[in-house]
Enzyme design. Sequence first.
Site, short mmCIF file in Angstrom:
data_model
loop_
_atom_site.label_atom_id
_atom_site.label_comp_id
_atom_site.label_asym_id
_atom_site.label_seq_id
_atom_site.Cartn_x
_atom_site.Cartn_y
_atom_site.Cartn_z
N ASN A 1 -5.72 76.59 -65.84
CA ASN A 1 -7.45 75.68 -65.11
C ASN A 1 -8.46 75.35 -66.66
OD1 ASN A 1 -8.59 74.43 -63.42
ND2 ASN A 1 -9.64 76.16 -62.64
N LYS B 1 -9.53 77.78 -67.86
CA LYS B 1 -9.56 79.15 -68.04
C LYS B 1 -7.20 79.88 -67.75
CE LYS B 1 -13.16 79.72 -63.87
NZ LYS B 1 -13.30 79.29 -62.19
N ARG C 1 -3.41 74.57 -62.96
CA ARG C 1 -4.29 74.11 -60.66
C ARG C 1 -4.70 72.52 -62.10
NH1 ARG C 1 -10.42 75.63 -59.53
NH2 ARG C 1 -10.14 73.69 -57.43
N HIS D 1 -10.63 72.70 -52.95
CA HIS D 1 -10.09 73.40 -52.70
C HIS D 1 -8.70 74.10 -51.39
CE1 HIS D 1 -15.31 74.82 -52.23
NE2 HIS D 1 -14.10 74.44 -54.29
N ASN E 1 -19.24 78.43 -55.82
CA ASN E 1 -20.42 77.23 -56.75
C ASN E 1 -20.38 75.98 -55.94
OD1 ASN E 1 -22.13 79.46 -58.16
ND2 ASN E 1 -20.23 78.75 -59.72
N GLY E 2 -18.78 75.78 -55.23
CA GLY E 2 -18.88 74.48 -54.86
C GLY E 2 -18.12 75.38 -53.69
N ARG F 1 -24.78 70.17 -55.57
CA ARG F 1 -23.89 69.50 -55.32
C ARG F 1 -25.06 69.32 -53.62
NH1 ARG F 1 -17.98 70.45 -55.62
NH2 ARG F 1 -17.93 70.01 -58.30
N ASP G 1 -27.99 79.72 -58.60
CA ASP G 1 -26.87 80.78 -58.12
C ASP G 1 -27.58 81.48 -56.68
OD1 ASP G 1 -25.04 83.12 -59.65
OD2 ASP G 1 -26.50 84.31 -58.65
N ALA G 2 -27.22 82.13 -55.68
CA ALA G 2 -27.06 82.39 -54.99
C ALA G 2 -27.57 83.60 -54.93
CB ALA G 2 -25.54 82.87 -53.81
N ARG G 3 -26.69 84.86 -55.48
CA ARG G 3 -28.03 85.94 -56.07
C ARG G 3 -29.51 86.15 -55.82
NH1 ARG G 3 -22.46 88.26 -59.24
NH2 ARG G 3 -22.90 86.41 -59.72
N ILE H 1 -19.86 83.81 -52.60
CA ILE H 1 -21.18 83.62 -51.46
C ILE H 1 -20.26 84.86 -50.16
CG2 ILE H 1 -22.37 82.68 -50.34
CD1 ILE H 1 -22.70 80.61 -52.38
N ASN I 1 -18.95 88.91 -50.82
CA ASN I 1 -20.07 89.13 -50.99
C ASN I 1 -21.15 89.35 -50.55
OD1 ASN I 1 -18.18 90.72 -53.53
ND2 ASN I 1 -18.56 88.27 -54.07
N GLU J 1 -6.40 82.13 -55.65
CA GLU J 1 -6.17 80.72 -56.45
C GLU J 1 -4.54 80.48 -57.05
OE1 GLU J 1 -9.39 79.97 -55.90
OE2 GLU J 1 -9.65 77.91 -55.39
P1 ADP Z 1 -17.00 79.18 -58.32
O1 ADP Z 1 -17.24 78.13 -57.04
O2 ADP Z 1 -17.06 78.33 -59.15
O3 ADP Z 1 -15.13 80.17 -57.97
P2 ADP Z 1 -17.67 81.56 -57.40
O4 ADP Z 1 -16.52 81.72 -55.65
O5 ADP Z 1 -17.21 83.46 -58.23
O6 ADP Z 1 -17.52 80.40 -57.51
O7 ADP Z 1 -18.96 82.00 -56.51
C1 ADP Z 1 -20.47 81.68 -57.27
C2 ADP Z 1 -21.27 82.15 -56.32
O8 ADP Z 1 -21.21 83.38 -55.89
C3 ADP Z 1 -22.59 82.26 -56.85
O9 ADP Z 1 -23.57 81.62 -56.42
C4 ADP Z 1 -23.40 83.68 -57.22
O10 ADP Z 1 -24.46 84.32 -56.73
C5 ADP Z 1 -21.86 83.73 -55.64
N1 ADP Z 1 -22.05 85.85 -55.59
C6 ADP Z 1 -20.79 86.54 -56.08
N2 ADP Z 1 -21.45 87.67 -56.43
C7 ADP Z 1 -22.19 87.70 -54.98
C8 ADP Z 1 -23.16 88.98 -54.30
N3 ADP Z 1 -23.05 90.17 -54.78
N4 ADP Z 1 -23.98 88.49 -53.48
C9 ADP Z 1 -24.62 87.01 -53.23
N5 ADP Z 1 -23.96 86.11 -53.71
C10 ADP Z 1 -23.17 86.11 -54.63
#
Ligand code: ADP
Length: 397
Positions: free
Chosen positions: A10, A17, A90, A179, A210-211, A240, A281-283, A330, A333, A385
């Site tokens: 990718n 990647k 990809r 996606h 992230n997306g 975004r 970052d969602a976390r 997100i 998790n 993917e």
């Molecule tokens: P990308 O789109 O770059 O592939 P990912 O699918 O890995 O990204 O998603 C990244 C997002 O997932 C980030 O916002 C991250 O905070 C969130 N995330 C990962 N693990 C957790 C978790 N345990 N709780 C909440 N959010 C999480």
Amino acid sequence: MKNSLVLVLNSGSSSLKFALIDSVNGDTLLSGLGECFGLPEAVIGWKFDGQKSEEAITAEDNHHQHAINRIVKLVDDLGFSEQLVAVGHRAVHGGEKFTSTVRIDDEVLAEIDKLADLAPLHNPAGAKGIRAAMAAFPALPQFAVFDTAFHQTMPPKAYTGAISRELYEEYGIRRYGFHGTSHYFVSREAAKMLDKPVEEASFISVHLGNGASVCAISNGESVDTSMGFTPLAGLMMGTRSGDLDPGIIEFLMKKGWSQEKVFDTLNKKSGFLGVSGLTSDARGILEAMENGHEGAKLAFEVFTYRVAKYIGSYMIPLSRLDAIIFTGGIGENSLPIRREILNNLKLLGFVEDVQGNEAARFGAAGVIAKSDVLGAVAMVIPTNEEFVIAQQSVALL
Ligand code: ADP
């Protein structure tokens, strides 16, 4: 010894990647990331057998090529060369030309170059990775798996913008969606879990990373999706904006904002980051919210409300619903985010299965809610993917 390994690449403008995937069972034997390409700190790191390694890329030019040459040596040193049967790339934008995975030849490469007009950030980087891999693995067949391909089944009413037809005819302006590989994979996995042929199953697939994007899937085919001409459309994302009134762009430009500043803001400084003023970052958002951060709380509410609105509206293209599927970092998790989205869907009859929701995390799939009104479930399916790219490459061998 089985000959079933595919190197999945990718390639981004400043990163690459990679993963060595067993196309039969999806196992990842080796994975890694080259980053900071074009900068003095360019580096390549990888994980093998639980061990992490990292190396600087000291070459001055074409870091993509140097990274891929290093991967060739790595694969060889680890003794996987003999089992490697293909390289799967990809590819982001396949326009209207590519509706499925293709074997790469000069003609395909020329088409990907041509599509750079539609995806100026992504396609040139992808083409650079392909060329570097073709030079490094001259004897191996190479395949391109497009992020847009799965959505090529959308009907004109879903992909046509309510703008002059000339803009479509002249520039190809329409909804393409992205996606696709992820929405494809999780819909197939969900059908298996529900013990239903995918050709008879309807889903709303919600990829939240992230997306982020939502896809309506009718009888196994994409019939609508929230990303559009570019990945900026649809849901609120890490940085975004997602959907917004195009009038805002005119307003800001009249205030003296440059085109660059406007689009940098919408792509890189909006979403979770923009609304919270804190993090993309969602976390980080969830943590700050627990500590009483107002911006983080608002970002959480705007995000979950908007996802739920999309899910509600994606009932429209479907004649019935089997499942809402959550995936992406997100979606796979984040319990609080899924819970709040489900809270917003009460009118559709969704009742959370609390135990199920708590169990479906960190790589575990499962049902997290049920709606008796719709005869549907909500479930979590971890996306993969790379596995799709490996499988589809081998299928065309
Ligand atoms: P990308 O789109 O770059 O592939 P990912 O699918 O890995 O990204 O998603 C990244 C997002 O997932 C980030 O916002 C991250 O905070 C969130 N995330 C990962 N693990 C957790 C978790 N345990 N709780 C909440 N959010 C999480």
